[in-house]
Write an enzyme that holds these catalytic residues in place. Structure first.
Site, PDB file in Angstrom:
ATOM      1  N   MET A   1       0.829  -1.192   0.000  1.00 12.41           N
ATOM      2  CA  MET A   1       0.000   0.000   0.000  1.00 12.41           C
ATOM      3  C   MET A   1       0.869   1.250   0.000  1.00 12.41           C
ATOM      4  O   MET A   1       2.090   1.173   0.162  1.00 12.41           O
ATOM      5  CB  MET A   1      -0.936  -0.008   1.205  1.00 12.41           C
ATOM      6  CG  MET A   1      -2.019  -1.065   1.120  1.00 12.41           C
ATOM      7  SD  MET A   1      -3.223  -0.894   2.447  1.00 12.41           S
ATOM      8  CE  MET A   1      -4.299  -2.257   2.040  1.00 12.41           C
ATOM      9  N   CYS A   2       0.265   2.405  -0.146  1.00  9.99           N
ATOM     10  CA  CYS A   2       0.968   3.660  -0.376  1.00  9.99           C
ATOM     11  C   CYS A   2       1.405   4.319   0.933  1.00  9.99           C
ATOM     12  O   CYS A   2       1.040   3.898   2.025  1.00  9.99           O
ATOM     13  CB  CYS A   2       0.058   4.604  -1.152  1.00  9.99           C
ATOM     14  SG  CYS A   2      -0.688   3.861  -2.621  1.00  9.99           S
ATOM     15  N   ARG A   3       2.182   5.378   0.779  1.00 14.62           N
ATOM     16  CA  ARG A   3       2.577   6.241   1.894  1.00 14.62           C
ATOM     17  C   ARG A   3       2.276   7.676   1.490  1.00 14.62           C
ATOM     18  O   ARG A   3       2.425   8.061   0.324  1.00 14.62           O
ATOM     19  CB  ARG A   3       4.068   6.127   2.202  1.00 14.62           C
ATOM     20  CG  ARG A   3       4.581   4.739   2.551  1.00 14.62           C
ATOM     21  CD  ARG A   3       4.227   4.320   3.976  1.00 14.62           C
ATOM     22  NE  ARG A   3       2.893   3.748   4.039  1.00 14.62           N
ATOM     23  CZ  ARG A   3       2.300   3.342   5.172  1.00 14.62           C
ATOM     24  NH1 ARG A   3       2.939   3.475   6.332  1.00 14.62           N
ATOM     25  NH2 ARG A   3       1.092   2.824   5.148  1.00 14.62           N
ATOM     26  N   ASN A 112      -4.534   5.858   0.870  1.00 11.96           N
ATOM     27  CA  ASN A 112      -3.783   4.635   1.125  1.00 11.96           C
ATOM     28  C   ASN A 112      -4.797   3.578   1.542  1.00 11.96           C
ATOM     29  O   ASN A 112      -5.464   3.727   2.566  1.00 11.96           O
ATOM     30  CB  ASN A 112      -2.746   4.844   2.235  1.00 11.96           C
ATOM     31  CG  ASN A 112      -2.090   3.544   2.662  1.00 11.96           C
ATOM     32  OD1 ASN A 112      -1.869   2.663   1.839  1.00 11.96           O
ATOM     33  ND2 ASN A 112      -1.794   3.418   3.941  1.00 11.96           N
TER      34      ASN A 112
END
Length: 266
Positions: A1-3, A112
């Site tokens: 997943m993103c930051r 996210n």
């Protein structure tokens, strides 16, 4: 997943958060510590507010750590409100249109998380948009579609209500498709005046969210992962929370989407 990381306060250089700290967003793009995937190399983006109502936007598909333009921009741009994101794709091609943040008018949004079973409900959700909002669709991600659902639900007049109603629409679509909702949502959004964030999941694993006063500019950061663990007094935002930050303070309120009526009767 993103930051991701967002800031609201006195104007500071973007590099003070995005590139300079020991565990900056750039560092997290190749070595995140609190994400399912430590590598977030599927593009990046910045949205920052200045003298105009709409945000500036810069997005590209390179890994954030290998783009010298990103470092140069962050060194030169000062802003009192900005959003920055590094992407680890959970669906959708690596393209500029699929990189966060997404913008529409004065609004910006980054995310996210993911919508579980998205391909099974994507068409239903897209068909549920008004024609005017559907015309804003540029990419293929669940994140952009969720942003459009919020716009469709009256984001400009009621941010928390719009996020609640958009979440309920996703959950409703999942149940109509025959499966239990599986949504993870940790997101930030802004209209250029206030900064909002939400931390929510349909299970017990909502993606992380923290906030702290930023000593350099006297403002406040809200981030998916702390960028300076030694120098910051980071507060974890509880799951099922909606955060609103203004230049006068911060509030944290419960975030509890309403179950669809038809689901209660099953």
């Amino acid at each position: 997943m993103c930051r991701w990381a967002a800031y609201l306060g006195e104007a500071v250089f973007l590099e003070d958060i995005v590139t300079a700290p020991c565990h900056s967003l750039i560092a997290q793009s190749h070595c995140a510590q609190e994400a399912k995937s430590p590598t977030n190399g599927d593009g990046f983006g910045l949205a920052w507010y200045g003298d105009r109502p709409e945000p500036g936007l810069y997005r590209d598909i390179l890994p954030a750590w290998s783009d010298p333009n990103l470092k140069s921009l962050c060194r030169q741009i000062k802003s009192g409100l900005f959003l920055a994101h590094v992407r680890a794709s959970t669906g959708g091609a690596t393209s500029r249109m699929n990189c966060h943040p997404f913008t529409s008018g004065c609004w910006s949004f980054m995310h996210n998380g993911q919508i579980g079973g998205f391909e099974k409900i994507r068409r239903a959700l897209e068909n549920s948009l008004s024609d005017a909002v559907f015309a804003l669709r540029e990419g293929t991600t669940d994140s952009e579609l969720f942003f459009l659902l919020m716009i469709d639900e009256g984001l400009s007049g009621d941010p928390q209500g719009a996020v609640l109603r958009a979440t309920s629409r996703v959950m409703d679509a999942s149940r109509r498709a025959g499966f239990e909702p599986a949504l993870r949502l940790t997101a930030a959004l802004s209209d250029g005046g206030s900064l909002h964030a939400v931390r929510y999941a349909t299970d017990a694993h909502a993606p992380t969210l923290y906030t702290a006063v930023f000593r350099n500019g006297g403002g406040r950061c809200i981030v998916s992962e702390p960028f300076d663990r030694d120098g910051g007094d980071w507060q974890a935002i509880p799951p099922s929370s909606f955060v609103t930050m203004t230049r006068d303070g911060m509030s944290i309120r419960p975030f509890a989407p309403v179950a669809a009526k038809f689901a209660l009767a099953v």
